[in-house]
Design a protein around this motif. Structure first.
Motif, mmCIF file in Angstrom:
data_model
loop_
_atom_site.group_PDB
_atom_site.id
_atom_site.type_symbol
_atom_site.label_atom_id
_atom_site.label_comp_id
_atom_site.label_asym_id
_atom_site.label_seq_id
_atom_site.Cartn_x
_atom_site.Cartn_y
_atom_site.Cartn_z
ATOM 1 N N VAL A 23 0.842 -1.199 0.000
ATOM 2 C CA VAL A 23 0.000 0.000 0.000
ATOM 3 C C VAL A 23 0.877 1.249 0.000
ATOM 4 O O VAL A 23 0.606 2.225 -0.718
ATOM 5 C CB VAL A 23 -0.938 0.008 1.225
ATOM 6 N N THR A 27 0.741 4.031 -2.997
ATOM 7 C CA THR A 27 0.269 5.377 -2.649
ATOM 8 C C THR A 27 1.381 6.403 -2.759
ATOM 9 O O THR A 27 1.165 7.526 -3.229
ATOM 10 C CB THR A 27 -0.306 5.379 -1.220
ATOM 11 N N GLU A 116 -4.859 5.846 4.433
ATOM 12 C CA GLU A 116 -4.315 4.498 4.228
ATOM 13 C C GLU A 116 -3.825 3.864 5.524
ATOM 14 O O GLU A 116 -4.056 2.674 5.779
ATOM 15 C CB GLU A 116 -3.184 4.543 3.202
#
Length: 344
Positions: A23, A27, A116
């Motif tokens: 992630v 991102t 996130e």
């Protein structure tokens, strides 16, 4: 919340770290787009980098540069960024009991309290799992986001006129991609339409930057009047040296302000802010502001309504999001389309 069994923890930790780093990498790469767009909007490379370091919350950062790009003042840009940053306070309220940080640890953790890191920590069934997911995700994104912001800003500084490469059109596409996940709810769609309509209606009669702030009133009224829970987790001709000083002041104050909103969420008792009306307003505020930013960025130039290549780029972004394209594809595709149309 109880800690996982000691024998099972090493395997669980490896899985959490692996997922969190994935992630973080995905991102963090978005920072390239922010860096290029920020410089194209008028910030310097160093202002762009400081904004990422201090503010470190993507929607607020894009909002800041979006207001500047539309001709708004640094004060309007900072205010819009802070209004969008209020959602991080609610994230903090949810994460505080899960993480259990105190003192210096809480102060440090607040900086990486973003969408996130919250998502990767809030679903865990033990405190150390929540901390591992939250910190691994947050720290990896922080490092990569700032690295890619610098690279994007340097590249954007070298390419010259941003319109040639469609970077001005990429701003509206980026805002639509940020707004898209919140449009699943009917109330949010209504607020977005009303906010965009209000921003366009007053764009020609009020100073640049004000239409976006006025759209925040739509969220305030809707939050006060509606019921239900949380549905989705005037520029002046200043001398150059004064304009630069004002921009630096806005960058620093907005960055620090967004950080303090995160810290408040991790610090204040939940009963202070965890009220239905507060949650509704905080949920609707990003919807209204992002919708207004899209409208102003795409359809307004020098306080006049204009229909040009930016509208086609927004249409591309809409279709791409319907097809579940990733953020970078949406933004880059919109920029390329606008650039090609301008060559015709």
């Amino acid at each position: 919340m109880s800690d996982a069994a000691p024998a099972a923890w090493p395997a669980e930790r490896r899985a959490i770290v692996r997922d969190s780093l994935a992630v973080g990498l995905a991102t963090g790469a978005y920072g390239t787009g922010f860096g290029a767009i920020s410089v194209a909007s008028g910030l310097s490379v160093w202002q762009t980098c400081v904004l990422s370091l201090l503010m470190f919350t993507g929607a607020s950062q894009f909002a800041f540069v979006g207001v500047v790009a539309s001709g708004g003042s640094s004060v309007s840009a900072a205010t819009t960024a802070l209004l969008l940053g209020t959602r991080n306070t609610l994230y903090g309220l949810r994460m505080a009991p899960l993480l259990g940080f105190r003192g210096a640890a809480r102060i440090g953790a607040a900086q990486v309290l973003i969408d996130e890191s919250t998502a990767m920590g809030v679903t865990r069934d033990s405190r150390r799992a929540a901390r591992t997911g939250f910190l691994t995700t947050g720290l990896s994104i922080f490092v990569l986001w700032n690295l890619f912001t610098f690279l994007g800003a340097v590249a954007g500084d070298l390419i010259g006129d941003p319109r040639t490469y469609g970077l001005d059109a990429a701003v509206g596409a980026a805002f639509l991609a940020l707004l898209w996940p919140r449009l699943t709810d009917r109330r949010n769609r209504m607020v977005a339409v009303l906010a965009a309509a209000l921003a366009l209606a007053i764009a020609g009669v009020v100073p640049a930057g004000v239409p976006v702030l006025a759209a925040g009133g739509v969220a305030l009224i809707a939050g006060l009047l509606s019921r239900g829970g949380d549905s989705t987790d005037v520029p002046t001709d200043e001398p150059d040296h004064r304009r630069t000083a004002l921009m630096w002041t806005a960058v620093v104050l907005a960055g620090v302000g967004c950080y303090l909103l995160k810290l408040a969420g991790l610090s204040v008792p939940s009963r202070v802010l965890e009220r239905p009306v507060v949650e509704r307003i905080a949920d609707l505020m990003p919807v209204a502001l992002l919708a207004a930013l899209i409208a102003v960025q795409v359809f307004v130039t020098d306080q006049r309504l204009v229909l040009d290549a930016r509208a086609a780029a927004l249409g591309f972004a809409f279709v791409a999001l319907l097809l579940r394209a990733p953020f970078l594809v949406v933004v880059v595709g919109a920029a390329v389309l606008a650039a090609l149309l301008r060559l015709l």
